[in-house]
Design an enzyme around this catalytic site. Structure first.
Site, PDB file in Angstrom:
ATOM      1  N   CYS B 413       0.803  -1.209   0.000  1.00 47.90           N
ATOM      2  CA  CYS B 413       0.000   0.000   0.000  1.00 47.90           C
ATOM      3  C   CYS B 413       0.844   1.271   0.000  1.00 47.90           C
ATOM      4  O   CYS B 413       0.487   2.260  -0.638  1.00 47.90           O
ATOM      5  CB  CYS B 413      -0.985   0.004   1.143  1.00 47.90           C
ATOM      6  SG  CYS B 413      -0.232  -0.220   2.745  1.00 47.90           S
ATOM      7  N   HIS B 457      -2.196   0.445   7.072  1.00 45.99           N
ATOM      8  CA  HIS B 457      -2.510   0.780   5.692  1.00 45.99           C
ATOM      9  C   HIS B 457      -2.059   2.212   5.416  1.00 45.99           C
ATOM     10  O   HIS B 457      -1.795   2.983   6.340  1.00 45.99           O
ATOM     11  CB  HIS B 457      -4.027   0.636   5.487  1.00 45.99           C
ATOM     12  CG  HIS B 457      -4.433   0.640   4.046  1.00 45.99           C
ATOM     13  ND1 HIS B 457      -3.829  -0.140   3.101  1.00 45.99           N
ATOM     14  CD2 HIS B 457      -5.416   1.329   3.391  1.00 45.99           C
ATOM     15  CE1 HIS B 457      -4.416   0.069   1.930  1.00 45.99           C
ATOM     16  NE2 HIS B 457      -5.384   0.967   2.076  1.00 45.99           N
ATOM     17  N   ASP B 473      -8.072   5.597  -2.430  1.00 48.39           N
ATOM     18  CA  ASP B 473      -7.206   4.491  -2.009  1.00 48.39           C
ATOM     19  C   ASP B 473      -6.735   3.742  -3.229  1.00 48.39           C
ATOM     20  O   ASP B 473      -7.452   2.898  -3.765  1.00 48.39           O
ATOM     21  CB  ASP B 473      -7.969   3.558  -1.058  1.00 48.39           C
ATOM     22  CG  ASP B 473      -7.033   2.556  -0.422  1.00 48.39           C
ATOM     23  OD1 ASP B 473      -5.852   2.482  -0.837  1.00 48.39           O
ATOM     24  OD2 ASP B 473      -7.484   1.846   0.494  1.00 48.39           O
TER      25      ASP B 473
END
Lengths: 314, 659
Positions: B413, B457, B473
């Site tokens: 991520c 994250h 995202d």
């Protein structure tokens, strides 16, 4: 007490032999001999009350012989003086000083026969010695031998020519035992058997004074639970309730009750006191101390039974 | 310590060898955990003293003479000072306590000394909580307290102690009786805000958590840990999985490789729409200031602040479990008006690096009709080109953004968030990286959400005219499963995932289940025992109608309640004694009741043996059992020893007694 028990001197065996021998002399009076032994094991003085000729003196004598104690007998009469009991100092010409001649009270076991025939003054001389375990003559205090027991006998107080013991002095006897007439079978055995006096002379001691001391120590070791003290105190409280008895049981009487019950438990081969033990010794311990206010209604022997029935066992 | 042991006072109980042995065992048991907290020589020396004392008892060794004891005491103090450079404070203090306990036993000859060591023992038990307050430790300490209390019972049992089980039973009963007092103290003892006074701030190197810096690899590092990050209880309906973004540090400054926090003095605005979410977070210690909150927090409990970046910060580093309430909006407009300074800061890129990415972004922006279209194209690019979401991306060199976007295309991520934010800035759209946690596991047993370190994250916020900061995202574009199914779902098939993610089959499910149960137990413990701080105490008192009480009132109330409970227990003892209510009597009364039903009435004045004889005469068939049980009762009631096994024999005898 040693760890490895020697059979002949263990408390159980000693007590059994003493009782067997006493019962072989005094026939049919197992309860009374047992009470008498309990009284002595609890270090108390014993009063035997009954008519002449039922074996009071024989019992006292038998106890002295069986326990192997040094024995003196004092026949109480109305002209007996205190000095006849405790002894006198007599001037000795050789030594040019007074010399004490001990009276018959200087013995391990003193049989005071017909104690209520003597005057109160003489009675109190004896009773003081019983309480203090010492006598004072002409300013000198002399200890009495150890152990020291008094077994007194007296005739029922209705008889003529007696000075009844006051209540305060009766309190000094741990127990009062009444012998009563023997039952028919025992009386027949008595009639058939040898002369008691002869028998008494031949009676061997069953235990030594040391064993007796040990037994007395064992009595104090018998466990008294809190629950049992509750019971004893409940009995005492019942006697002190107003309107039942002229006087309630004194603290000394209560203590005597516990000691007597301990001795009874030991004779019963137990290491703790049960309410039953208290109930067994209660007539002898409390009988001479409790006088009901209402004498007319109750037979004397019912007085203690009523007391027992009035107090629940905890 | 240098005082000579006093002679035993008259009537003082004897210190028997057996009692002393048990005392040594219980004390040794209470010292063992300190092997984890102290340098090993401290508990080892203490145990050596215990061993010496035991050898004195059983092997005929001799106690040290007084001069040697004094010397040993001085040496112990010197050792502690040499090691810690102090003799006070938590670690040095505990070390000193342990050594002195050991030396005290070297001069324990009499009952009074032994009693003193018992109380020192209780104190040693308490010191274990300076280091850890978790459930296993607490359970161990309960066992230790039972052990020390057992030793205490043994010390006071005299020369003929009751059996082991009876003594253990008394110790247990003692502890149970202390429970009400313990509860009163726990609930009412005034709580201090913040950590315990005088407790050192430990270097918490072992703690994992988010940092204020993100570089390639820094978040995937967290994934190796299955540890709990925090747990959340919702007052409102929990949000769906796709909205569970837990906001942590917001990183606005990019140096070409990593992202860092930036402090801007600007104000902040937040408009919420719809219903806000209300919940309580209990955050594990991580030694940083972040208080994680659902995107975007608006209100919180008093001891935290909201930064201009909408981060929630504690006043002090979170060094112990922390609980706080938060209100969050999931539908919001954030900072619709943004100052010029902030705008410049969130557009800034380093002069060098990521040239290809910039070029691509500028080309696409020129081709797009608006910012939204451009953003959609970038996300589409991540989704449709051959990008791989993996825990073990290849190492990146001097120009990480370009290398990732155009060569390796394998990343976690942080790679996607970083690349995405760089492209946004290159296209003239203010952007920043937000780190935190995404998702969480719903624990149905405890009805709370468990968020682990592995849920860490990173995502991106982009500022658009009139709409303010919006969350994008890029990871969701690459791996939708990461958001929908959580990290474990997203990494199925990834050979490098940590072992705890590899569980499968029935055994794996059972283990997951067991873990969930254990975790909800921990959560309860955290909430109601460890987390019972000043706020919770006030809340509890308010609920029982004592909301206005201050600490002085609490102390008074506590004293009154403790006096009352003390008086009550004395009363119970007195009443029991009066009623003669011992276990043997209860059984005997049962026996009498059965006989009464059969028509054999016990007269109140009858002693047990007399009554047994009378009843035996009435019912010869029962004579033997009656005599046996009555004798048993008489022995228990009036005898010297109260033996639990005899009571049991009486109970079972009475239970079997049939008239």
């Amino acid at each position: 007490m040693s760890l490895a028990p020697i059979p002949d001197t263990s408390p159980d065996v000693s007590i059994r032999r003493v009782l067997e021998q006493l019962n072989s002399v005094i026939l049919g009076k197992e309860r009374q001999t047992r009470l008498a032994l309990a009284c002595l094991l609890a270090r108390g003085h014993l009063l035997i009350e009954d008519l002449p000729g039922v074996g009071k003196t024989t019992l006292a004598h038998a106890i002295a012989q069986t326990l192997g104690l040094q024995f003196q007998r004092i026949q109480f009469t109305s002209d007996l003086l205190p000095a006849d009991i405790v002894g006198v100092s007599i001037f000795s010409r050789e030594d040019s000083r007074f010399e004490f001649h001990p009276g018959p009270i200087f013995a391990q076991l003193v049989l005071a026969d017909e104690i209520n025939r003597a005057t109160p003054k003489t009675q109190s001389a004896l009773l003081e010695a019983m309480e203090e375990y010492q006598v004072t003559v002409e300013g000198v205090t002399r200890p009495l031998p150890q152990p020291f027991f008094v077994i007194a006998t007296q005739n029922p107080q209705e008889q003529v020519g007696t000075y009844p013991l006051p209540e305060s002095q009766l309190d000094r006897f741990l127990m009062r035992v009444q012998l009563g007439y023997p039952d028919a079978a025992s009386e027949r055995a008595l009639l058939r058997a040898r002369d008691r006096r002869e028998l008494l002379r031949e009676l061997p001691p069953c235990i030594t004074p040391e064993t007796l001391t040990e037994l007395q120590a064992a009595v104090t070791e018998v466990h008294v639970a809190d629950a049992l003290l509750d019971y004893v105190q409940a009995i005492t409280a019942q006697t002190r309730r107003p309107g039942l008895y002229r006087n309630g049981l004194s603290p000394r009487a209560t203590l005597s009750l516990v000691h007597a019950a301990q001795a009874w438990a030991l004779i019963d081969k137990r290491h703790h006191v049960l309410p039953e033990d208290v109930q067994r010794v209660l007539p002898a311990v409390a009988g001479h101390r409790l006088i009901p206010v209402e004498t007319a209604g109750t037979a004397p022997e019912r007085v203690i039974t009523q007391l027992i029935e009035a107090v629940p066992v905890p | 310590m240098k005082r000579k042991s006093p002679r035993p006072a008259h009537g003082e109980p004897l210190l028997t060898g057996e009692a002393l042995s048990w005392l040594l065992a219980a004390l040794a048991f209470s010292i063992l955990p300190h092997f984890l907290n102290q340098p090993p020589w401290v508990p080892a020396l203490t145990l050596a003293c215990f061993g010496w004392r035991y050898a004195v008892l059983r092997r005929g060794w001799r106690l040290p003479p007084r001069w040697l004891l004094t010397l040993l005491t001085l040496i112990a103090i010197a050792l502690v000072f040499a090691w810690y450079r102090t003799v006070v404070g938590r670690d040095a203090g505990v070390a000193l306590l342990l050594l002195m306990l050991g030396l005290k036993l070297m001069e324990t000859r009499h009952y009074r000394d032994a009693m003193l060591t018992v109380f020192l023992g209780y104190f040693v038990v308490a010191t274990n909580f300076f280091y850890s307050q978790e459930i296993p430790v607490a359970l161990y300490m309960v066992a230790t307290i039972l052990g020390v209390t057992f030793a205490l019972v043994g010390l006071n049992a005299g020369e003929r102690p009751p059996r082991f089980k009876a003594r253990l039973g008394s110790a247990g009963a003692l502890l149970l009786q202390s429970l009400p007092l313990m509860l009163i103290l726990f609930v009412l003892f005034p709580r201090l805000p913040g950590p315990l006074w005088g407790m050192p701030q430990q270097a918490r190197a072992g703690l994992t958590g988010l940092s204020d810096r993100m570089e390639p690899g820094s978040i995937s590092e967290l994934l190796t840990s299955n540890a709990t990050a925090f747990r959340v209880s919702f007052e409102t309906v929990p949000p769906p999985a796709a909205q569970r973004y837990w906001r942590g540090p917001v990183l606005s400054r990019f140096d070409g490789r990593g992202w860092r926090r930036d402090f801007s003095g600007a104000g902040q605005q937040l408009e919420g729409f719809g219903e806000p979410l209300r919940y309580t977070v209990s955050l594990e210690a991580h030694d940083k200031l972040w208080l994680l909150a659902l995107d975007v927090p608006s209100e919180t409990s008093e001891d935290a602040t909201l930064t201009p970046e909408h981060e929630l910060l504690a006043k002090r580093p979170v060094t112990q479990l922390k609980q706080y309430r938060v209100t969050s909006w999931t539908d919001y407009r954030m900072d619709a008006d943004m100052g010029a300074l902030r705008r410049t800061e969130t557009l800034r890129l380093p002069a060098q690096g990521a040239e290809r990415a910039r070029e691509l972004a500028q080309t696409w922006r020129a081709e797009a009709a608006g910012d939204e279209q451009f953003i959609a194209r970038v996300l589409q690019h991540f989704n449709q080109q051959n990008f791989v979401y993996t825990l073990s991306p290849p190492a990146l060199g001097a120009n990480p953004v370009d290398e990732f976007l155009f060569q390796t295309r394998r990343g976690f991520c942080e790679h996607y968030a970083s690349a995405f934010a760089v492209m946004m800035r290159a296209a003239g759209i203010p952007a920043r990286v937000v780190t935190g946690y995404q998702g969480g596991e719903w624990n149905a047993l405890g009805e709370y959400l468990l968020v682990r370190q592995s849920d860490a994250h990173a995502w991106v916020e982009v500022w658009l005219e009139d709409r303010g900061w919006l969350r994008f995202d890029p990871t969701a574009a690459v791996s939708p499963a990461r958001i929908e199914q959580g990290i474990r779902g997203a990494l199925v098939g990834d050979e490098t995932r940590p072992a705890y993610m590899l569980r499968s089959g029935l055994w794996g499910q059972l283990r997951d289940r067991a873990e969930m149960l254990w975790d909800s137990t921990n959560y309860f413990w955290n909430n109601w025992v460890l987390g019972f701080g000043p706020a919770q105490q006030r809340e509890f008192l308010r609920r029982i109608g004592l909301g206005h009480i201050d600490w002085a009132g609490m102390v008074i109330l506590m004293t009154v309640l403790m006096t009352i409970s003390g008086a009550l227990s004395v009363l119970v003892v007195l009443l029991r004694r009066r009623r003669g209510d011992d276990p043997a009597s209860r059984q005997y009364r049962r026996l009498l009741k059965r006989l009464r039903r059969a028509g054999i009435e016990h007269a109140p004045h009858e002693g047990p043996l007399d009554f047994a004889e009378r009843a035996a005469a009435l019912r010869p068939d029962l004579a033997e059992e009656l005599r046996r049980l009555s004798a048993l009762y008489a022995g228990l009631r009036y005898g010297r020893v109260g033996d639990a096994t005899l009571v049991r024999a009486l109970r079972s005898g009475v239970a079997r007694f049939r008239v």
